[in-house]
Design a protein around this motif. Structure first.
Motif, mmCIF file in Angstrom:
data_model
loop_
_atom_site.group_PDB
_atom_site.id
_atom_site.type_symbol
_atom_site.label_atom_id
_atom_site.label_comp_id
_atom_site.label_asym_id
_atom_site.label_seq_id
_atom_site.Cartn_x
_atom_site.Cartn_y
_atom_site.Cartn_z
ATOM 1 N N PRO A 224 0.827 -1.209 0.000
ATOM 2 C CA PRO A 224 0.000 0.000 0.000
ATOM 3 C C PRO A 224 0.861 1.259 0.000
ATOM 4 O O PRO A 224 1.974 1.265 0.540
ATOM 5 C CB PRO A 224 -0.792 -0.115 1.304
ATOM 6 N N SER A 225 0.331 2.312 -0.606
ATOM 7 C CA SER A 225 1.029 3.596 -0.591
ATOM 8 C C SER A 225 0.170 4.611 0.145
ATOM 9 O O SER A 225 -1.051 4.459 0.245
ATOM 10 C CB SER A 225 1.304 4.089 -2.013
ATOM 11 N N SER A 226 0.808 5.632 0.661
ATOM 12 C CA SER A 226 0.079 6.762 1.227
ATOM 13 C C SER A 226 0.988 7.969 1.272
ATOM 14 O O SER A 226 2.203 7.844 1.439
ATOM 15 C CB SER A 226 -0.438 6.449 2.634
ATOM 16 N N THR A 227 0.387 9.131 1.128
ATOM 17 C CA THR A 227 1.144 10.376 1.268
ATOM 18 C C THR A 227 1.032 10.904 2.695
ATOM 19 O O THR A 227 1.696 11.870 3.049
ATOM 20 C CB THR A 227 0.612 11.442 0.300
ATOM 21 N N LYS A 228 0.192 10.274 3.509
ATOM 22 C CA LYS A 228 -0.032 10.751 4.879
ATOM 23 C C LYS A 228 0.720 9.877 5.880
ATOM 24 O O LYS A 228 0.521 8.660 5.927
ATOM 25 C CB LYS A 228 -1.528 10.746 5.208
ATOM 26 N N ARG A 229 1.557 10.491 6.681
ATOM 27 C CA ARG A 229 2.345 9.751 7.664
ATOM 28 C C ARG A 229 1.448 8.950 8.612
ATOM 29 O O ARG A 229 1.752 7.798 8.945
ATOM 30 C CB ARG A 229 3.237 10.718 8.455
ATOM 31 N N ALA A 230 0.336 9.542 9.028
ATOM 32 C CA ALA A 230 -0.565 8.843 9.956
ATOM 33 C C ALA A 230 -1.096 7.552 9.345
ATOM 34 O O ALA A 230 -1.212 6.527 10.025
ATOM 35 C CB ALA A 230 -1.722 9.755 10.355
ATOM 36 N N ASN A 231 -1.413 7.584 8.044
ATOM 37 C CA ASN A 231 -1.907 6.376 7.371
ATOM 38 C C ASN A 231 -0.801 5.343 7.203
ATOM 39 O O ASN A 231 -1.028 4.133 7.359
ATOM 40 C CB ASN A 231 -2.493 6.723 6.005
#
Length: 271
Positions: A224-231
């Motif tokens: 998975p990818s995310s641009t949000k550190r929390a995610n």
């Protein structure tokens, strides 16, 4: 001999992430504890991924780097030079896994030719392992005929609760080839599914954690990818989540053959 033990079950994807966005995502991921990073020539971000890894301070020996050869580079005289260019961008002498990204459009380069070139890249030490992506059963069979099943570490395919790709997954398992699931969250669509949300609620987990845990419990690797550190941080908890047989069956029942990526001219005839 099976390869399945050698693909990390959990990694960080970089599809559609560019420039500073991908640098920040990879740096945040590495800071949080991710160690497997997935990129590709066509993503146009290998140099930024390489920069982020170099600046992270994480030792190369602790990283698992995957890249994918683009269709224009499948010919025997192009594949190795293109991989060498990728290595330069990624600032490493060797990647851990190199995949053929899509089938060759119109079979312009035969499977046997590009798989032989890919195996040559492995023998020359440019990549530790090789594999394929977006291959149907027939194409995987052709790849096996070319280099042997034991040389094919994984088939990376779109796989999520709405598209469970069971035929391809079962064939891969029968050959000792690991499945890597991409778009495991279906661009976020499955996160709004009432079944997934109910399971998440019962575990005090996020829907994303539930779906990632489901895929890993089936034996698939996820990226998975995310641009949000929390995610990014939240997703890292997915491997600890254990779903019951009933919950796994509830998610299995969500399959509706909903394919979200099938680019014309690239996609094979799907199983």
């Amino acid at each position: 001999m099976s390869n399945t033990h050698s693909i990390p079950a959990f990694g960080l994807g970089t599809f559609r992430l560019q420039g500073q966005v991908v640098i920040d995502s990879v740096k945040n991921g590495l800071d949080l504890g991710y160690r497997a990073i997935d990129t590709a020539q066509i993503y146009g971000n290998e140099a930024e991924v390489g920069q982020a890894m170099a600046e992270s301070g994480v030792a190369r020996k602790d990283l698992f780097i995957t890249t994918k050869i683009w269709v224009e580079n499948y010919a025997q005289d192009k594949l190795l030079p293109s991989l060498q260019a990728s290595l330069a961008k990624l600032r490493t002498e060797q990647v851990d896994l190199t995949l053929i990204h899509w089938p060759s459009p119109g079979n312009a380069v035969p499977v046997a030719e590009f798989m032989a070139a890919l195996l040559d890249a492995k023998r020359q030490g440019l990549t530790r392992q090789i594999g394929v992506s977006n291959f149907n059963i027939d194409l995987v069979q052709q790849a096996i005929a070319a280099v042997g099943a034991s040389e094919i570490a994984t088939n990376q395919i779109e796989l999520h609760p709405y598209l469970q790709n069971r035929k391809v997954a079962e064939f891969a398992r029968s050959q000792g080839i690991a499945i890597t699931s991409y778009m495991t969250l279906a661009y976020g669509k499955v996160l709004h599914d009432p079944v997934v949300q109910a399971i998440a609620h019962s575990h005090a987990a996020t829907p994303a954690q539930v779906v990632l845990a489901w895929a890993m419990q089936l034996g698939y690797a996820v990226i998975p990818s995310s641009t949000k550190r929390a995610n990014l941080q939240s997703n890292l908890l997915a491997p600890q989540l254990k779903l019951s047989d009933v919950e796994m069956a509830q998610i299995a029942a969500l399959d509706r053959g909903e394919r979200l990526t099938s680019p014309e001219g690239l996609a094979p005839i799907w199983d």
